[in-house]
Design an enzyme around this catalytic site. Structure first.
Site, mmCIF file in Angstrom:
data_model
loop_
_atom_site.group_PDB
_atom_site.id
_atom_site.type_symbol
_atom_site.label_atom_id
_atom_site.label_comp_id
_atom_site.label_asym_id
_atom_site.label_seq_id
_atom_site.Cartn_x
_atom_site.Cartn_y
_atom_site.Cartn_z
ATOM 1 N N LEU A 41 0.823 -1.205 0.000
ATOM 2 C CA LEU A 41 0.000 0.000 0.000
ATOM 3 C C LEU A 41 0.859 1.258 0.000
ATOM 4 O O LEU A 41 0.480 2.269 -0.594
ATOM 5 C CB LEU A 41 -0.925 0.012 1.226
ATOM 6 C CG LEU A 41 -2.244 -0.761 1.122
ATOM 7 C CD1 LEU A 41 -2.021 -2.242 0.923
ATOM 8 C CD2 LEU A 41 -3.102 -0.509 2.360
ATOM 9 N N GLY A 42 1.982 1.213 0.703
ATOM 10 C CA GLY A 42 2.839 2.382 0.776
ATOM 11 C C GLY A 42 4.081 2.109 1.596
ATOM 12 O O GLY A 42 4.249 1.025 2.153
ATOM 13 N N THR A 91 -3.745 4.894 5.198
ATOM 14 C CA THR A 91 -2.421 4.440 4.773
ATOM 15 C C THR A 91 -1.431 5.593 4.886
ATOM 16 O O THR A 91 -0.315 5.426 5.388
ATOM 17 C CB THR A 91 -2.462 3.902 3.335
ATOM 18 O OG1 THR A 91 -3.321 2.764 3.285
ATOM 19 C CG2 THR A 91 -1.071 3.504 2.865
ATOM 20 N N GLU A 146 1.880 5.944 7.260
ATOM 21 C CA GLU A 146 3.211 6.177 6.706
ATOM 22 C C GLU A 146 3.804 7.508 7.162
ATOM 23 O O GLU A 146 5.012 7.602 7.414
ATOM 24 C CB GLU A 146 3.155 6.110 5.182
ATOM 25 C CG GLU A 146 2.711 4.777 4.611
ATOM 26 C CD GLU A 146 3.573 3.601 5.039
ATOM 27 O OE1 GLU A 146 4.702 3.821 5.527
ATOM 28 O OE2 GLU A 146 3.109 2.463 4.895
ATOM 29 N N HIS A 158 5.357 6.997 10.393
ATOM 30 C CA HIS A 158 6.725 6.484 10.266
ATOM 31 C C HIS A 158 7.694 7.612 9.917
ATOM 32 O O HIS A 158 8.786 7.706 10.467
ATOM 33 C CB HIS A 158 6.802 5.433 9.151
ATOM 34 C CG HIS A 158 6.189 4.120 9.501
ATOM 35 N ND1 HIS A 158 6.165 3.599 10.758
ATOM 36 C CD2 HIS A 158 5.591 3.191 8.694
ATOM 37 C CE1 HIS A 158 5.579 2.408 10.738
ATOM 38 N NE2 HIS A 158 5.220 2.146 9.498
ATOM 39 N N HIS A 194 6.058 0.599 14.395
ATOM 40 C CA HIS A 194 4.822 -0.168 14.514
ATOM 41 C C HIS A 194 4.528 -0.461 15.975
ATOM 42 O O HIS A 194 5.436 -0.616 16.786
ATOM 43 C CB HIS A 194 4.930 -1.487 13.746
ATOM 44 C CG HIS A 194 4.838 -1.310 12.270
ATOM 45 N ND1 HIS A 194 5.682 -1.944 11.391
ATOM 46 C CD2 HIS A 194 4.002 -0.557 11.504
ATOM 47 C CE1 HIS A 194 5.365 -1.601 10.160
ATOM 48 N NE2 HIS A 194 4.346 -0.749 10.204
ATOM 49 N N THR A 252 1.703 2.754 25.075
ATOM 50 C CA THR A 252 1.054 1.774 24.207
ATOM 51 C C THR A 252 1.308 0.381 24.767
ATOM 52 O O THR A 252 2.436 0.070 25.160
ATOM 53 C CB THR A 252 1.581 1.856 22.766
ATOM 54 O OG1 THR A 252 2.995 1.660 22.757
ATOM 55 C CG2 THR A 252 1.232 3.195 22.137
#
Length: 314
Positions: free
Chosen positions: A185-186, A222, A226, A229, A235, A250
């Site tokens: 996707l990317g 998406t 990204e 990131h 992740h 988290t």
């Protein structure tokens, strides 16, 4: 909750965005409907090509840890101009300005925590965070091509290989729109890489919320994933079984989630914590993700601090 653990080894395990083993896709590959991106594979290639990148990224992590410890934040609203570089072979790949603008709207809503689809009674409501940022559409570059798919070797970022060179990458977020292939996707480039290839790459079918945007990745998430990131987020599962994403608020995930997990889904890691599967840095469908945590927001803010890797955007 996790302590921040910094190690050179962890850097080589960053951000595995692909559900497939092979991502060096060439012309003719067919995308499949799962959340696949290639950031980790691209990072590994860049680490092999530039051994000093590992040290720079380790330094950025140390800066981020200090930033979080001292409790500093970026004052005011950070404005990030976005340049779309659209590469197309077919008319459907040459997506409209309206579809591109819809992606800008999604980025502003998601990063500022103003997205209307947020579920306020989720168990992580107390740690939901928003970054003070404004994405603006700075320009659109379009180029016809004979390539059916581009793969993940950054060819779309180089005019010498038929792509489009980035525009002012130290002060503008370059967003390449093209067919990547192979179910990808990317992907994004993380802070510290070459400015000549800096930015994000997203397939045209997963950009924005209108036009050719394709279910189940038709809500622009998406790009949210990204750009996260690109702002130095990992992740949520730390790219390892019960790994560490370097964010304290988290919970530990044993692996990526897909689809839309059932309410109450728990990790198999120690203590079986409830997973934050609605986080943008997981792998769920677009409709299943709707928040960043406060810790993630602080980590992204650190990237734009005066000593951070993206300080040139200030």
């Amino acid at each position: 909750m996790k302590k921040l653990i910094l190690s050179a080894f962890a850097l080589t395990m960053l951000l595995s965005c692909s559900n497939e083993d092979s991502v060096a896709v060439e012309d003719g590959a067919v995308a499949t409907a799962h959340r696949g991106c290639a950031s980790h594979d691209v990072l590994e290639r860049q680490l092999a090509e530039d051994p000093s990148l590992s040290q720079r990224m380790a330094a950025f992590d140390l800066q981020a840890e200090q930033f979080l410890t001292e409790g500093r934040i970026v004052n005011g609203v950070l404005e990030i101009p976005v340049v779309f570089n659209v590469l197309y072979k077919t008319g459907s790949e040459n997506i409209t300005d309206a579809q591109l603008q819809s992606q800008i709207t999604v980025l502003n809503n998601d990063f500022n925590a103003t997205n209307a689809d947020y579920v306020s009674n989720n168990p992580f409501n107390s740690v939901r965070g928003g970054l003070k940022v404004k994405f603006t559409l700075d320009g659109v570059n379009r180029k016809a091509t004979t390539k059916a798919s581009w793969g993940t070797n950054d060819a779309m970022k180089k005019s010498s290989q038929g792509g489009i060179n980035p525009t002012s990458p130290t002060t503008k977020l370059n967003y390449w729109v093209c067919t990547i292939g192979g179910g990808i996707l990317g992907y994004a480039q993380f802070p510290g890489g070459s400015s000549a290839t800096d930015g994000v790459v997203i397939d045209s079918k997963y950009t924005g919320t209108s036009g050719t945007a394709s279910y189940p990745f038709n809500k622009g998430r998406t790009a949210t994933h990204e750009v996260g990131h690109w702002m130095n987020l990992r992740h949520i599962w730390g790219d390892a079984n019960c790994g560490n994403d370097q964010v304290a608020d988290t919970p530990t995930h044993n692996a990526a989630n897909s689809g839309v997990p059932a309410v109450g889904h728990r990790s198999t890691c120690s203590g079986q914590p409830l997973e934050m599967y609605m986080n943008y840095m997981d792998y769920t469908d677009d409709r299943g993700m709707y928040m960043f945590s406060k810790g993630q927001v602080s980590r992204m803010s650190a990237a734009f601090a005066s000593s951070g890797p993206r300080s040139s955007f200030r």
